[in-house]
Design a protein around this motif. Structure first.
Motif, short mmCIF file in Angstrom:
data_model
loop_
_atom_site.label_atom_id
_atom_site.label_comp_id
_atom_site.label_asym_id
_atom_site.label_seq_id
_atom_site.Cartn_x
_atom_site.Cartn_y
_atom_site.Cartn_z
N SER A 22 0.86 -1.19 0.00
CA SER A 22 0.00 0.00 0.00
C SER A 22 0.89 1.23 0.00
O SER A 22 1.73 1.39 0.90
CB SER A 22 -0.85 0.06 1.27
OG SER A 22 -1.74 -1.01 1.38
N THR A 23 0.70 2.10 -1.02
CA THR A 23 1.43 3.36 -1.05
C THR A 23 0.46 4.47 -1.43
O THR A 23 -0.62 4.20 -1.97
CB THR A 23 2.58 3.33 -2.08
OG1 THR A 23 2.04 3.03 -3.38
CG2 THR A 23 3.63 2.29 -1.71
N LEU A 24 0.88 5.69 -1.14
CA LEU A 24 -0.03 6.83 -1.32
C LEU A 24 0.15 7.48 -2.68
O LEU A 24 1.24 7.93 -3.03
CB LEU A 24 0.27 7.86 -0.22
CG LEU A 24 -0.90 8.75 0.22
CD1 LEU A 24 -2.05 7.93 0.77
CD2 LEU A 24 -0.39 9.75 1.24
N THR A 30 -4.98 5.24 -2.06
CA THR A 30 -3.95 4.23 -1.84
C THR A 30 -3.84 3.31 -3.05
O THR A 30 -4.85 2.80 -3.52
CB THR A 30 -4.28 3.40 -0.57
OG1 THR A 30 -4.17 4.27 0.56
CG2 THR A 30 -3.32 2.23 -0.39
N ASN A 31 -2.62 3.11 -3.53
CA ASN A 31 -2.36 2.14 -4.60
C ASN A 31 -1.97 0.80 -3.97
O ASN A 31 -1.30 0.78 -2.93
CB ASN A 31 -1.23 2.63 -5.50
CG ASN A 31 -1.04 1.72 -6.71
OD1 ASN A 31 -1.98 1.39 -7.41
ND2 ASN A 31 0.20 1.29 -6.94
N PRO A 63 7.19 8.68 1.28
CA PRO A 63 7.89 7.44 1.66
C PRO A 63 7.24 6.63 2.80
O PRO A 63 7.93 6.16 3.70
CB PRO A 63 9.27 7.96 2.05
CG PRO A 63 9.04 9.35 2.50
CD PRO A 63 7.87 9.89 1.75
N GLU A 64 5.92 6.48 2.75
CA GLU A 64 5.23 5.66 3.75
C GLU A 64 4.59 4.46 3.06
O GLU A 64 4.15 4.55 1.91
CB GLU A 64 4.14 6.48 4.46
CG GLU A 64 4.70 7.63 5.25
CD GLU A 64 3.65 8.26 6.14
OE1 GLU A 64 2.44 8.06 5.89
OE2 GLU A 64 4.04 8.97 7.08
N ILE A 65 4.51 3.35 3.79
CA ILE A 65 4.07 2.10 3.16
C ILE A 65 3.39 1.19 4.17
O ILE A 65 3.69 1.26 5.38
CB ILE A 65 5.30 1.38 2.53
CG1 ILE A 65 4.88 0.20 1.65
CG2 ILE A 65 6.28 0.93 3.60
CD1 ILE A 65 6.01 -0.33 0.79
N VAL A 66 2.49 0.34 3.66
CA VAL A 66 2.06 -0.83 4.44
C VAL A 66 2.40 -2.06 3.61
O VAL A 66 2.03 -2.14 2.42
CB VAL A 66 0.55 -0.82 4.76
CG1 VAL A 66 0.21 -2.02 5.65
CG2 VAL A 66 0.14 0.49 5.42
N ILE A 67 3.12 -2.98 4.21
CA ILE A 67 3.39 -4.28 3.57
C ILE A 67 2.32 -5.23 4.11
O ILE A 67 2.39 -5.68 5.26
CB ILE A 67 4.81 -4.78 3.90
CG1 ILE A 67 5.85 -3.73 3.52
CG2 ILE A 67 5.08 -6.12 3.21
CD1 ILE A 67 7.25 -4.03 4.06
N VAL A 119 0.96 5.34 9.49
CA VAL A 119 1.23 5.84 8.13
C VAL A 119 -0.08 6.19 7.44
O VAL A 119 -1.15 5.73 7.86
CB VAL A 119 2.02 4.80 7.28
CG1 VAL A 119 3.40 4.55 7.87
CG2 VAL A 119 1.23 3.51 7.15
N LEU A 120 0.00 6.97 6.35
CA LEU A 120 -1.21 7.41 5.65
C LEU A 120 -1.82 6.37 4.71
O LEU A 120 -3.05 6.27 4.62
CB LEU A 120 -0.91 8.69 4.88
CG LEU A 120 -0.78 9.95 5.75
CD1 LEU A 120 -0.31 11.14 4.91
CD2 LEU A 120 -2.11 10.27 6.43
N PRO A 121 -1.03 5.57 3.97
CA PRO A 121 -1.69 4.58 3.09
C PRO A 121 -2.54 3.62 3.92
O PRO A 121 -2.16 3.25 5.04
CB PRO A 121 -0.50 3.83 2.45
CG PRO A 121 0.69 4.70 2.64
CD PRO A 121 0.44 5.49 3.88
N THR A 122 -3.70 3.24 3.36
CA THR A 122 -4.57 2.31 4.09
C THR A 122 -4.03 0.88 4.01
O THR A 122 -3.33 0.52 3.06
CB THR A 122 -6.00 2.35 3.51
OG1 THR A 122 -5.92 2.10 2.10
CG2 THR A 122 -6.66 3.69 3.76
N SER A 123 -4.38 0.10 5.01
CA SER A 123 -4.03 -1.33 5.03
C SER A 123 -5.15 -2.11 4.34
O SER A 123 -6.23 -1.59 4.09
CB SER A 123 -3.88 -1.82 6.47
OG SER A 123 -2.90 -1.07 7.15
#
Ligand SMILES: Cc1cc2nc3c(=O)[nH]c(=O)nc-3n(C[C@H](O)[C@H](O)[C@H](O)COP(=O)(O)O)c2cc1C
Length: 207
Positions: A22-24, A30-31, A63-67, A119-123
Protein backbone atom coordinates in the motif's frame (compact mmCIF):
# COMPACT_ATOMS: atom_id res chain seq x y z
CA UNK A 1 31.10 -34.89 -9.44
CA UNK A 2 27.41 -34.10 -9.97
CA UNK A 3 25.01 -34.48 -12.84
CA UNK A 4 24.04 -30.79 -12.64
CA UNK A 5 23.68 -28.96 -15.94
CA UNK A 6 24.11 -25.27 -16.85
CA UNK A 7 20.87 -23.44 -17.61
CA UNK A 8 20.13 -19.77 -18.30
CA UNK A 9 16.68 -18.99 -16.83
CA UNK A 10 15.14 -15.57 -17.54
CA UNK A 11 13.93 -15.32 -13.93
CA UNK A 12 15.22 -16.64 -10.59
CA UNK A 13 11.96 -16.68 -8.61
CA UNK A 14 12.71 -19.69 -6.41
CA UNK A 15 9.90 -19.05 -3.95
CA UNK A 16 9.03 -16.10 -1.68
CA UNK A 17 5.95 -14.82 0.13
CA UNK A 18 3.50 -12.60 -1.73
CA UNK A 19 2.90 -9.09 -0.36
CA UNK A 20 0.46 -6.33 -1.28
CA UNK A 21 2.19 -2.96 -1.00
CA UNK A 22 0.00 0.00 0.00
CA UNK A 23 1.43 3.36 -1.05
CA UNK A 24 -0.03 6.83 -1.32
CA UNK A 25 -0.95 8.25 -4.74
CA UNK A 26 -0.62 11.97 -5.42
CA UNK A 27 -4.41 12.43 -4.98
CA UNK A 28 -4.36 10.82 -1.52
CA UNK A 29 -5.82 7.46 -2.58
CA UNK A 30 -3.95 4.23 -1.84
CA UNK A 31 -2.36 2.14 -4.60
CA UNK A 32 -1.98 -1.64 -4.13
CA UNK A 33 0.86 -3.57 -5.79
CA UNK A 34 1.18 -7.37 -5.63
CA UNK A 35 4.84 -8.33 -5.32
CA UNK A 36 7.01 -11.12 -3.94
CA UNK A 37 10.63 -9.90 -3.93
CA UNK A 38 10.72 -9.27 -0.19
CA UNK A 39 12.79 -10.27 2.82
CA UNK A 40 13.31 -9.05 6.36
CA UNK A 41 16.40 -8.44 8.50
CA UNK A 42 15.52 -7.42 12.03
CA UNK A 43 13.00 -4.56 11.77
CA UNK A 44 14.04 -3.72 8.20
CA UNK A 45 12.18 -4.97 5.13
CA UNK A 46 13.92 -5.00 1.73
CA UNK A 47 11.64 -4.81 -1.32
CA UNK A 48 12.56 -5.38 -4.98
CA UNK A 49 10.37 -3.05 -7.04
CA UNK A 50 10.29 -2.04 -10.72
CA UNK A 51 11.57 1.55 -10.94
CA UNK A 52 8.82 2.66 -13.34
CA UNK A 53 5.95 1.28 -11.25
CA UNK A 54 3.45 3.61 -9.61
CA UNK A 55 4.60 2.13 -6.30
CA UNK A 56 8.24 3.20 -6.82
CA UNK A 57 7.08 6.70 -7.81
CA UNK A 58 4.82 6.94 -4.75
CA UNK A 59 7.58 5.76 -2.41
CA UNK A 60 10.07 8.32 -3.73
CA UNK A 61 7.58 11.19 -3.26
CA UNK A 62 5.68 9.97 -0.18
CA UNK A 63 7.89 7.44 1.66
CA UNK A 64 5.23 5.66 3.75
CA UNK A 65 4.07 2.10 3.16
CA UNK A 66 2.06 -0.83 4.44
CA UNK A 67 3.39 -4.28 3.57
CA UNK A 68 0.19 -6.37 3.71
CA UNK A 69 0.78 -10.13 3.80
CA UNK A 70 -2.09 -12.19 2.33
CA UNK A 71 -2.83 -15.69 3.57
CA UNK A 72 -3.19 -18.46 1.01
CA UNK A 73 -7.01 -18.16 0.94
CA UNK A 74 -6.71 -14.65 -0.59
CA UNK A 75 -5.10 -15.94 -3.78
CA UNK A 76 -8.13 -15.06 -5.95
CA UNK A 77 -8.12 -11.42 -4.80
CA UNK A 78 -4.34 -11.16 -5.30
CA UNK A 79 -4.54 -12.64 -8.80
CA UNK A 80 -7.16 -10.05 -9.81
CA UNK A 81 -4.43 -7.41 -9.34
CA UNK A 82 -2.01 -9.17 -11.70
CA UNK A 83 -1.41 -7.28 -14.97
CA UNK A 84 -2.69 -4.01 -13.49
CA UNK A 85 -0.86 -0.77 -12.73
CA UNK A 86 -1.85 2.36 -10.88
CA UNK A 87 0.15 4.38 -13.37
CA UNK A 88 -2.08 6.15 -15.95
CA UNK A 89 0.85 6.31 -18.40
CA UNK A 90 1.51 2.69 -19.31
CA UNK A 91 5.11 1.94 -20.31
CA UNK A 92 5.43 0.33 -23.79
CA UNK A 93 6.79 -2.84 -22.11
CA UNK A 94 3.74 -3.15 -19.83
CA UNK A 95 1.31 -2.35 -22.66
CA UNK A 96 2.89 -5.13 -24.74
CA UNK A 97 2.44 -7.58 -21.85
CA UNK A 98 -1.29 -6.80 -21.56
CA UNK A 99 -1.22 -4.59 -18.44
CA UNK A 100 -4.09 -2.15 -17.84
CA UNK A 101 -4.39 1.01 -15.76
CA UNK A 102 -6.63 0.49 -12.71
CA UNK A 103 -7.25 3.51 -10.48
CA UNK A 104 -9.07 1.67 -7.66
CA UNK A 105 -7.14 -1.50 -6.88
CA UNK A 106 -9.28 -2.30 -3.82
CA UNK A 107 -12.44 -2.39 -5.96
CA UNK A 108 -10.67 -4.40 -8.67
CA UNK A 109 -9.51 -7.04 -6.16
CA UNK A 110 -12.62 -7.08 -3.95
CA UNK A 111 -10.60 -5.99 -0.90
CA UNK A 112 -11.41 -3.47 1.85
CA UNK A 113 -9.32 -0.46 2.98
CA UNK A 114 -8.61 -0.25 6.69
CA UNK A 115 -7.15 2.76 8.53
CA UNK A 116 -3.44 2.38 9.36
CA UNK A 117 -1.98 3.50 12.68
CA UNK A 118 1.37 5.14 11.91
CA UNK A 119 1.23 5.84 8.13
CA UNK A 120 -1.21 7.41 5.65
CA UNK A 121 -1.69 4.58 3.09
CA UNK A 122 -4.57 2.31 4.09
CA UNK A 123 -4.03 -1.33 5.03
CA UNK A 124 -5.88 -4.27 3.45
CA UNK A 125 -8.46 -5.43 6.03
CA UNK A 126 -8.55 -9.03 4.72
CA UNK A 127 -4.76 -9.55 5.05
CA UNK A 128 -3.91 -11.05 8.47
CA UNK A 129 -0.57 -9.18 8.70
CA UNK A 130 0.02 -5.43 8.26
CA UNK A 131 3.59 -4.11 8.49
CA UNK A 132 3.54 -0.32 8.50
CA UNK A 133 6.79 1.44 7.72
CA UNK A 134 8.83 4.33 6.33
CA UNK A 135 11.34 4.17 3.50
CA UNK A 136 14.89 4.72 4.79
CA UNK A 137 16.71 4.39 1.45
CA UNK A 138 16.23 3.41 -2.19
CA UNK A 139 19.08 1.61 -3.98
CA UNK A 140 19.37 1.54 -7.77
CA UNK A 141 19.90 -2.06 -8.93
CA UNK A 142 20.73 -1.08 -12.52
CA UNK A 143 19.19 -2.57 -15.68
CA UNK A 144 16.52 -3.81 -16.08
CA UNK A 145 15.35 -0.84 -14.04
CA UNK A 146 14.82 -2.17 -10.55
CA UNK A 147 15.23 -0.62 -7.13
CA UNK A 148 15.73 -2.17 -3.71
CA UNK A 149 13.70 -0.24 -1.17
CA UNK A 150 14.70 -0.38 2.50
CA UNK A 151 11.78 0.07 4.88
CA UNK A 152 11.98 0.56 8.64
CA UNK A 153 8.95 -1.18 10.14
CA UNK A 154 7.06 1.19 12.47
CA UNK A 155 4.10 -1.02 13.50
CA UNK A 156 3.20 -4.71 13.24
CA UNK A 157 -0.52 -5.51 13.33
CA UNK A 158 -1.86 -9.04 13.05
CA UNK A 159 -5.12 -10.96 13.26
CA UNK A 160 -5.23 -12.13 16.92
CA UNK A 161 -5.73 -15.80 15.98
CA UNK A 162 -2.20 -15.89 14.49
CA UNK A 163 -0.55 -15.43 17.89
CA UNK A 164 1.28 -18.19 19.73
CA UNK A 165 -0.61 -19.31 22.86
CA UNK A 166 0.86 -17.65 25.96
CA UNK A 167 3.03 -15.24 23.90
CA UNK A 168 1.09 -12.08 22.96
CA UNK A 169 3.92 -10.73 20.76
CA UNK A 170 4.79 -13.89 18.83
CA UNK A 171 3.36 -15.49 15.67
CA UNK A 172 2.54 -19.21 15.71
CA UNK A 173 4.08 -20.45 12.42
CA UNK A 174 1.62 -23.35 12.41
CA UNK A 175 -1.25 -20.83 12.24
CA UNK A 176 0.29 -18.45 9.68
CA UNK A 177 -0.47 -19.71 6.16
CA UNK A 178 1.32 -17.31 3.77
CA UNK A 179 0.59 -17.15 0.06
CA UNK A 180 3.83 -18.00 -1.77
CA UNK A 181 5.00 -17.41 -5.33
CA UNK A 182 7.43 -19.64 -7.20
CA UNK A 183 8.30 -19.02 -10.86
CA UNK A 184 5.14 -16.89 -11.28
CA UNK A 185 2.80 -19.56 -9.82
CA UNK A 186 0.95 -19.50 -6.49
CA UNK A 187 1.60 -22.02 -3.69
CA UNK A 188 0.93 -22.49 0.02
CA UNK A 189 3.29 -23.85 2.67
CA UNK A 190 3.19 -27.49 3.73
CA UNK A 191 3.57 -28.81 7.28
CA UNK A 192 6.75 -28.59 9.37
CA UNK A 193 9.26 -31.08 8.02
CA UNK A 194 11.93 -31.34 10.76
CA UNK A 195 12.67 -30.09 14.29
CA UNK A 196 14.60 -26.79 14.11
CA UNK A 197 17.81 -26.24 16.08
CA UNK A 198 17.65 -22.49 15.41
CA UNK A 199 14.21 -22.40 17.06
CA UNK A 200 15.87 -23.40 20.35
CA UNK A 201 17.04 -19.75 20.59
CA UNK A 202 14.50 -17.62 22.48
CA UNK A 203 12.93 -15.16 20.01
CA UNK A 204 13.20 -12.40 22.62
CA UNK A 205 17.02 -12.50 22.28
CA UNK A 206 16.60 -10.93 18.82
CA UNK A 207 15.18 -7.69 20.28
C1 LIG B 1 2.15 -12.35 -7.52
C2 LIG B 1 2.91 -11.20 -8.14
C3 LIG B 1 4.20 -10.94 -7.72
C4 LIG B 1 4.91 -9.86 -8.26
N1 LIG B 1 6.16 -9.58 -7.78
C5 LIG B 1 6.78 -8.45 -8.16
C6 LIG B 1 7.99 -8.04 -7.54
O1 LIG B 1 8.50 -8.69 -6.63
N2 LIG B 1 8.57 -6.88 -7.96
C7 LIG B 1 8.02 -6.10 -8.95
O2 LIG B 1 8.57 -5.04 -9.27
N3 LIG B 1 6.86 -6.49 -9.57
C8 LIG B 1 6.23 -7.61 -9.18
N4 LIG B 1 5.03 -7.95 -9.75
C9 LIG B 1 4.50 -7.11 -10.85
C10 LIG B 1 3.84 -5.81 -10.32
O3 LIG B 1 2.70 -6.13 -9.57
C11 LIG B 1 3.48 -4.90 -11.51
O4 LIG B 1 4.67 -4.33 -12.04
C12 LIG B 1 2.49 -3.80 -11.21
O5 LIG B 1 2.10 -3.18 -12.41
C13 LIG B 1 3.01 -2.72 -10.25
O6 LIG B 1 1.91 -1.94 -9.85
P1 LIG B 1 1.97 -0.35 -9.81
O7 LIG B 1 2.51 0.15 -11.14
O8 LIG B 1 0.55 0.06 -9.58
O9 LIG B 1 2.87 0.02 -8.67
C14 LIG B 1 4.31 -9.05 -9.26
C15 LIG B 1 3.01 -9.33 -9.69
C16 LIG B 1 2.32 -10.40 -9.13
C17 LIG B 1 0.90 -10.66 -9.59
Amino acid sequence: MTSHIDIDPAILYFGTPVALLSTLNEDGTTNLMPMSSVFWLGRTAVLGVGASSQTARNLRDRPEIVINLPSVDLVGQVDRLALTTGSAQLSPAKAARGYAFVADKYARAGLTPYGSETVLPTSVAECPVHLEGRVSSVHDLGAPKLVAVEVGVTAVRVAPELRLDGHPHRIDPDRWRPLMMSFQHFYGLGDRVHPSSLASIDEELYR
